[in-house]
Design an enzyme around this catalytic site. Structure first.
Site, mmCIF file in Angstrom:
data_model
loop_
_atom_site.group_PDB
_atom_site.id
_atom_site.type_symbol
_atom_site.label_atom_id
_atom_site.label_comp_id
_atom_site.label_asym_id
_atom_site.label_seq_id
_atom_site.Cartn_x
_atom_site.Cartn_y
_atom_site.Cartn_z
ATOM 1 C CB CYS A 1 87.912 73.549 -6.006
ATOM 2 S SG CYS A 1 86.232 73.546 -6.074
ATOM 3 C CB CYS B 1 85.894 76.646 -5.605
ATOM 4 S SG CYS B 1 85.897 75.215 -4.578
#
Length: 291
Positions: A39, A42
């Site tokens: 991600c 993230c």
């Protein structure tokens, strides 16, 4: 047996989540970061969360949950997109957000939940400035010193504390503080202007004080040195408008001493700061007198 302090940033999984997050949130706020290695957002959010949590002190911790390895936890917290942040306090969900928010927004969400979070340095400086402006010099000095204990070269704190000592005629201490202000900081010109302020006080004292200088101007109105010294006395007392008027008078005459008067005006401009109405007014007047 010595109790080891709990880490402020740690990984959790389904086996230790209840102990480290739900039970742990009875002692401190737990920020739960649901993330995954693939991600991108993230990777952006993770370091920001770590910085904010660290800055807010031991009253908050960051628990990181890899959703690929802990899908049941993600489902239990209804995580539908990542990064997802759940903030747990006293065993209950207190706040949550999704996505990589900017640091300021994250801190604004977290700070009210952390009772013992340290006050940001800039806020301490602002409070000290306000105290100094209202005349509470002792309390203002304590707050500046508090900042300098953590950061001995903090320019705004050094400058604020030096101004207080200047008002108290502690010229040696002013010099020591000014010497600590780094040359490449915005506070450096103001710090140097404080040294000029000390020189104004010395010149005024050597001339016999403000009353004597004012009498000299009255008896010798064309004596530019008398006007200069009267301005020094006014500036040393914080009467900057009178000081600027007297120095501008000398500059306008375009006589010997006008460079010293101009330099003195510029020093006061630095001391007061560009937002001071006197500075804007007399910068314009100085320009008109020169050109």
């Amino acid at each position: 047996m010595e109790i080891q302090p709990q880490p402020q940033i740690f990984d959790v999984d389904e086996q230790n989540f209840e102990e480290l997050v739900l039970q742990g949130s009875q002692e401190r706020v737990i920020v739960v970061d649901f993330w995954a290695p693939w991600c991108g957002p993230c990777k952006t959010l993770g370091p920001i969360l770590e910085d904010v949590v660290t800055a807010l002190g031991p009253g908050v911790a960051l628990a990181k949950v890899n959703v690929d390895e802990n899908q049941r936890l993600a489902m239990a917290f209804r995580v539908q997109g990542i990064p997802a942040v759940k903030i747990v306090k006293n065993g209950q969900l207190a706040q949550e957000f999704t996505g990589a928010l900017p640091r300021e927004q994250i801190e604004a969400i977290l700070r009210p939940l952390v009772a013992d979070a340290p006050i940001p340095e800039a806020q301490v400086i602002d409070q000290a400035d306000d105290l100094a402006a209202t005349g509470d010099l002792d309390e203002a000095a304590l707050q500046y010193e508090q900042v300098l204990e953590e950061n001995p070269t903090d320019g705004p704190a050094l400058l604020g504390l030096a101004k207080i000592h200047l008002q108290q005629d502690r010229f040696e201490t002013v010099q020591e503080l000014v010497n600590l202000v780094e040359t490449d900081t915005p506070e450096y010109p103001q710090a140097q202007a404080l040294l000029t302020q000390i020189e104004f006080a010395h010149q005024c004292q050597q001339a016999g004080g403000r009353a004597a200088c004012a009498q000299r101007v009255l008896s010798q109105p064309d004596d530019h040195e008398a006007h200069y010294l009267l301005a020094c006395c006014a500036a040393s007392e914080g009467d900057y408008e009178t000081a600027l008027q007297e120095w501008l008078h000398i500059v306008g005459k375009k006589s010997n001493g006008d460079q010293a008067a101009k330099d003195a005006m510029v020093a006061v401009f630095h001391l007061l700061g560009r937002d001071n109405p006197l500075v804007a007014d007399y910068q314009r007047k100085l320009y008109q007198a020169l050109y």
